[in-house]
Design a protein around this motif. Sequence first.
Motif, PDB file in Angstrom:
ATOM      1  N   HIS A   1       8.373   3.810  -6.990  1.00 13.85           N
ATOM      2  CA  HIS A   1       8.121   2.479  -6.427  1.00 13.85           C
ATOM      3  C   HIS A   1       8.468   2.485  -4.948  1.00 13.85           C
ATOM      4  CE1 HIS A   1       7.524   0.410 -10.320  1.00 13.85           C
ATOM      5  NE2 HIS A   1       8.358   1.322 -10.766  1.00 13.85           N
ATOM      6  N   GLU A   2       7.516   2.067  -4.136  1.00 20.64           N
ATOM      7  CA  GLU A   2       7.748   1.921  -2.710  1.00 20.64           C
ATOM      8  C   GLU A   2       8.498   0.614  -2.458  1.00 20.64           C
ATOM      9  OE1 GLU A   2       7.109   4.075  -0.367  1.00 20.64           O
ATOM     10  OE2 GLU A   2       6.164   5.504  -1.743  1.00 20.64           O
ATOM     11  N   CYS A   3       9.525   0.684  -1.673  1.00 23.79           N
ATOM     12  CA  CYS A   3      10.334  -0.510  -1.398  1.00 23.79           C
ATOM     13  C   CYS A   3      10.581  -0.620   0.097  1.00 23.79           C
ATOM     14  CB  CYS A   3      11.662  -0.440  -2.159  1.00 23.79           C
ATOM     15  SG  CYS A   3      11.474  -0.372  -3.941  1.00 23.79           S
TER      16      CYS A   3
ATOM     17  N   HIS B   1      16.187  -3.590   2.158  1.00 21.94           N
ATOM     18  CA  HIS B   1      15.178  -3.320   1.134  1.00 21.94           C
ATOM     19  C   HIS B   1      15.387  -4.145  -0.125  1.00 21.94           C
ATOM     20  CE1 HIS B   1      13.858   0.432   3.260  1.00 21.94           C
ATOM     21  NE2 HIS B   1      15.106   0.391   3.690  1.00 21.94           N
TER      22      HIS B   1
ATOM     23  N   GLU C   1       9.737  -5.786  -7.075  1.00 22.07           N
ATOM     24  CA  GLU C   1       9.229  -4.799  -8.018  1.00 22.07           C
ATOM     25  C   GLU C   1       9.860  -4.989  -9.407  1.00 22.07           C
ATOM     26  OE1 GLU C   1       6.997  -2.083  -7.666  1.00 22.07           O
ATOM     27  OE2 GLU C   1       6.418  -3.146  -5.834  1.00 22.07           O
TER      28      GLU C   1
ATOM     29  N   PHE D   1      13.252   3.977  -7.836  1.00 20.63           N
ATOM     30  CA  PHE D   1      13.218   3.214  -6.591  1.00 20.63           C
ATOM     31  C   PHE D   1      13.923   4.030  -5.517  1.00 20.63           C
ATOM     32  CE2 PHE D   1      12.760   0.344 -10.042  1.00 20.63           C
ATOM     33  CZ  PHE D   1      12.031  -0.744  -9.600  1.00 20.63           C
TER      34      PHE D   1
ATOM     35  N   LEU E   1      19.253   1.324  -1.041  1.00 25.45           N
ATOM     36  CA  LEU E   1      18.260   0.257  -1.024  1.00 25.45           C
ATOM     37  C   LEU E   1      18.866  -1.110  -1.310  1.00 25.45           C
ATOM     38  CD1 LEU E   1      15.215   1.868  -2.878  1.00 25.45           C
ATOM     39  CD2 LEU E   1      15.612   1.685  -0.420  1.00 25.45           C
TER      40      LEU E   1
ATOM     41  N   SER F   1      12.416  -6.281  -1.564  1.00 29.82           N
ATOM     42  CA  SER F   1      11.284  -5.529  -2.113  1.00 29.82           C
ATOM     43  C   SER F   1      11.653  -4.866  -3.439  1.00 29.82           C
ATOM     44  CB  SER F   1      10.791  -4.486  -1.106  1.00 29.82           C
ATOM     45  OG  SER F   1      11.805  -3.564  -0.764  1.00 29.82           O
ATOM     46  N   VAL F   2      12.906  -4.424  -3.587  1.00 28.27           N
ATOM     47  CA  VAL F   2      13.369  -3.902  -4.884  1.00 28.27           C
ATOM     48  C   VAL F   2      13.296  -5.011  -5.927  1.00 28.27           C
ATOM     49  CG1 VAL F   2      15.315  -2.949  -6.167  1.00 28.27           C
ATOM     50  CG2 VAL F   2      14.831  -2.124  -3.863  1.00 28.27           C
TER      51      VAL F   2
END
Length: 323
Positions: free
Chosen positions: A300-302, A310, A317, A282, A210, A313-314
């Motif tokens: 957690h959706e990333c 990604h 969060e 994650f 990610l 988005s990481v």
Amino acid sequence: MNLAVEPSTDTDHARPRDPAEIWVARHWQDVLGFGVGIRENFFGVGGNSLDAARVINSVLDEFDRQLPLNAVMENPTVERLATLVREENGRALSLPLVEIQSGDGSRPPLFLVHPASGQVGAYCDLARALGDEFPVFGLQPVGLYTDAAPSTTIAAMARRYLDEIRAVDPVGPYFLGGCSTGAAVAVELAGLLTGAGAEVRLLAAIDHDLVDPAAGLVDSALRQLAQGREPAEVLAEWQEHDLVPHDEAPAFVTRSLRVWQANQDAVRDWRPAHHAGRLDVFGGRDRSAGWPPGMTEQAHECPAGPDGTHVQSVADELRTLIG
């Protein structure tokens, strides 16, 4: 003489790849007020001769080494100036704690433990995505940039890194995370800290893919090394993909293999103690060992962003969790 010119429009924000480039990039960010890629020209993005002198003074203050006053002019990119810093101060840059981003004092420090490869450069993009206000530290293994033997257990790594973390923040609360091996070490660190009465407010296990699109390539190359592939071939591949400096030697690949094998063995043999805290996960788990009994997991959706990665988005969060 003022050497400032119009800011560069170069959008190739290549990240630092080793502690020397991380160090130079961080000090350039402190001086310029914003981050730059390792190949962007210091003067092309708005730096001037006084700013360059501040960079030279930083080298003197940090390493007690005096670079020539024209060092930045003759080496006007992070990549090139880092070559001088690396040559003069390699051992100092091999210590476990790597300050990736200084922050502005308004946010607590985030400590990210190295993945199985040992390289913390991949966390640079995550730090940048978090925002300049967040101080971010990487923890790298012993033996990656020197011939010292790497630690071979998760517990030994955690004990070593605990002192480094407390030197930055003696009392907490603490915000910890890591990828692959780093997630296991972060969990062990959390146990040590909470056992000593400290508060751990964030414990994050982050899928390496990610935050580092090249994670699979690095791990695959290390597995091939373990099966007999030549270090020089792997080094050439890593350089082709811009994963290590172009003046790096094959010995670095050999040390990387030793660190990777030690980390693999450490995770395999890890027997975590009961831990009642929460683990923010994650992505998927990229290790075979289970998490400690008693631990609550929060997924957690990333999703990938417009650039196909990604990282943002990481970071979004994490920013919410850190506050």
